[in-house]
Design a protein around this motif. Structure first.
Motif, mmCIF file in Angstrom:
data_model
loop_
_atom_site.group_PDB
_atom_site.id
_atom_site.type_symbol
_atom_site.label_atom_id
_atom_site.label_comp_id
_atom_site.label_asym_id
_atom_site.label_seq_id
_atom_site.Cartn_x
_atom_site.Cartn_y
_atom_site.Cartn_z
ATOM 1 N N VAL A 131 -0.769 9.563 4.561
ATOM 2 C CA VAL A 131 -1.392 9.946 3.505
ATOM 3 C C VAL A 131 -1.216 7.788 3.509
ATOM 4 C CG1 VAL A 131 -1.393 8.854 1.018
ATOM 5 C CG2 VAL A 131 -1.080 11.329 1.664
ATOM 6 N N ALA A 132 -0.002 7.413 4.150
ATOM 7 C CA ALA A 132 -0.085 6.337 4.106
ATOM 8 C C ALA A 132 -1.145 5.934 5.962
ATOM 9 C CB ALA A 132 1.694 5.140 4.603
ATOM 10 N N LEU B 33 0.940 -1.396 -0.098
ATOM 11 C CA LEU B 33 -0.177 0.025 0.104
ATOM 12 C C LEU B 33 1.148 1.407 -0.085
ATOM 13 C CD1 LEU B 33 -2.627 -0.798 1.806
ATOM 14 C CD2 LEU B 33 -2.869 -0.481 0.174
ATOM 15 N N ILE B 34 1.748 1.004 0.936
ATOM 16 C CA ILE B 34 2.891 2.557 1.168
ATOM 17 C C ILE B 34 3.732 2.568 -0.523
ATOM 18 C CG2 ILE B 34 4.438 3.494 2.012
ATOM 19 C CD1 ILE B 34 3.685 1.603 4.449
ATOM 20 N N THR B 35 3.716 2.043 -1.177
ATOM 21 C CA THR B 35 4.819 1.937 -2.291
ATOM 22 C C THR B 35 4.131 2.092 -3.523
ATOM 23 O OG1 THR B 35 5.223 0.313 -2.022
ATOM 24 C CG2 THR B 35 6.723 1.323 -1.453
ATOM 25 N N GLY B 36 2.529 2.549 -3.225
ATOM 26 C CA GLY B 36 1.724 2.140 -4.606
ATOM 27 C C GLY B 36 1.304 3.236 -5.088
ATOM 28 N N LEU C 134 1.608 18.353 -2.133
ATOM 29 C CA LEU C 134 2.178 18.703 -1.475
ATOM 30 C C LEU C 134 2.322 19.477 -2.988
ATOM 31 C CD1 LEU C 134 5.063 16.748 -0.578
ATOM 32 C CD2 LEU C 134 3.458 18.465 0.143
ATOM 33 N N GLY C 135 1.620 19.217 -4.633
ATOM 34 C CA GLY C 135 1.729 19.987 -5.642
ATOM 35 C C GLY C 135 2.848 20.071 -6.539
ATOM 36 N N GLN D 222 0.588 9.399 -5.516
ATOM 37 C CA GLN D 222 -0.827 9.777 -5.837
ATOM 38 C C GLN D 222 -0.920 11.444 -5.443
ATOM 39 O OE1 GLN D 222 -0.904 10.335 -9.354
ATOM 40 N NE2 GLN D 222 -1.991 12.244 -8.862
ATOM 41 N N LYS D 223 -1.526 10.883 -4.533
ATOM 42 C CA LYS D 223 -2.208 11.601 -3.041
ATOM 43 C C LYS D 223 -0.911 12.719 -2.582
ATOM 44 C CE LYS D 223 -6.512 9.124 -1.540
ATOM 45 N NZ LYS D 223 -7.056 8.378 -0.767
#
Length: 163
Positions: free
Chosen positions: A144-145, A84-87, A98-99, A92-93
Motif C-alpha cells: 500500500v505504501a 505517508l507510510i505512518t499516516g 486484510l479484513g 486504513q487501506k
C-alpha cells in the motif's frame, strides 16, 4: 603486652561448614530461578519484528548530478515518505485489505520508518505479538505504501526490498 581481639578462621572448617549448608544455597537458587521463569513465561508477551526496505526511484533525467540540493531533496523525499507510510491512509487501506478488526491508529502505532542518511531507501518495521500477523501486515503496508507514494508524490517507481 598487646591485647587485641583477634578471630582466627580455620579454612578447612569454613569449607566444611559451607558444604554442609550447600543444600540451602542450591535450594535458594532453584527457587529464585523458578520464580524468574514463571514471571518471564506468564507475564511477558513476546514481540516479533518484521521489516522491509523501500527504494523510491526518481527519473534520472530529473537528476542533475549529485549536489547539495539533490541530497536535500532526497532527504525531504524520505521524510515525506515516512509521513505517508505512518499516516492514516496507508493504515486504513491495510486494515481494509486484510479484513482486520483493529483501528488504523493501532497499525500506525506499531510501525516505525527510518531512512539511511542521504538515500531514498527507507526501512519499515512492524512489531506484533504474532509473527505471522507481523509478516502479513508488513507485506500489506509495503504494498500500500508503494502505491500511495507513487500516487501522491508522482515518482516513477517504488521497489520493495525484503530481507
Amino acid at each position: 603486652m598487646e591485647n587485641r581481639n583477634e578471630m582466627e578462621f580455620d579454612l578447612v572448617q569454613l569449607i566444611r561448614y559451607l558444604f554442609r549448608r550447600c543444600w540451602i544455597i542450591l535450594l535458594a537458587m532453584v527457587i529464585l530461578a523458578s520464580v524468574g521463569n514463571y514471571i518471564s513465561e506468564s507475564r511477558l508477551v513476546p514481540t516479533y519484528t518484521s521489516n522491509c526496505r523501500i527504494y523510491v526511484y526518481r527519473d534520472p533525467q530529473n537528476d542533475k548530478g549529485v549536489d547539495y540540493n539533490g541530497l536535500l531533496l532526497a532527504n525531504q523525499m524520505a521524510n515525506d515518505c515516512k509521513v505517508l507510510i505512518t499516516g492514516v491512509n496507508v493504515s486504513q487501506k491495510v486494515v481494509e485489505r486484510l479484513g482486520m478488526n483493529v483501528s488504523p491508529s493501532y497499525i500506525s502505532s506499531r510501525l516505525s520508518v527510518t531512512s539511511q542518511d542521504n538515500t531514498r531507501i527507507l526501512q519499515i518495521n512492524y512489531i506484533d505479538s504474532d509473527p505471522d500477523r507481523a509478516v502479513a501486515v508488513l507485506d500489506m503496508v509495503c504494498e500500500v505504501a508503494a502505491e500511495e507514494i507513487q500516487r501522491t508524490m508522482k515518482v516513477e517507481s517504488v521497489s520493495v526490498i525484503y530481507g
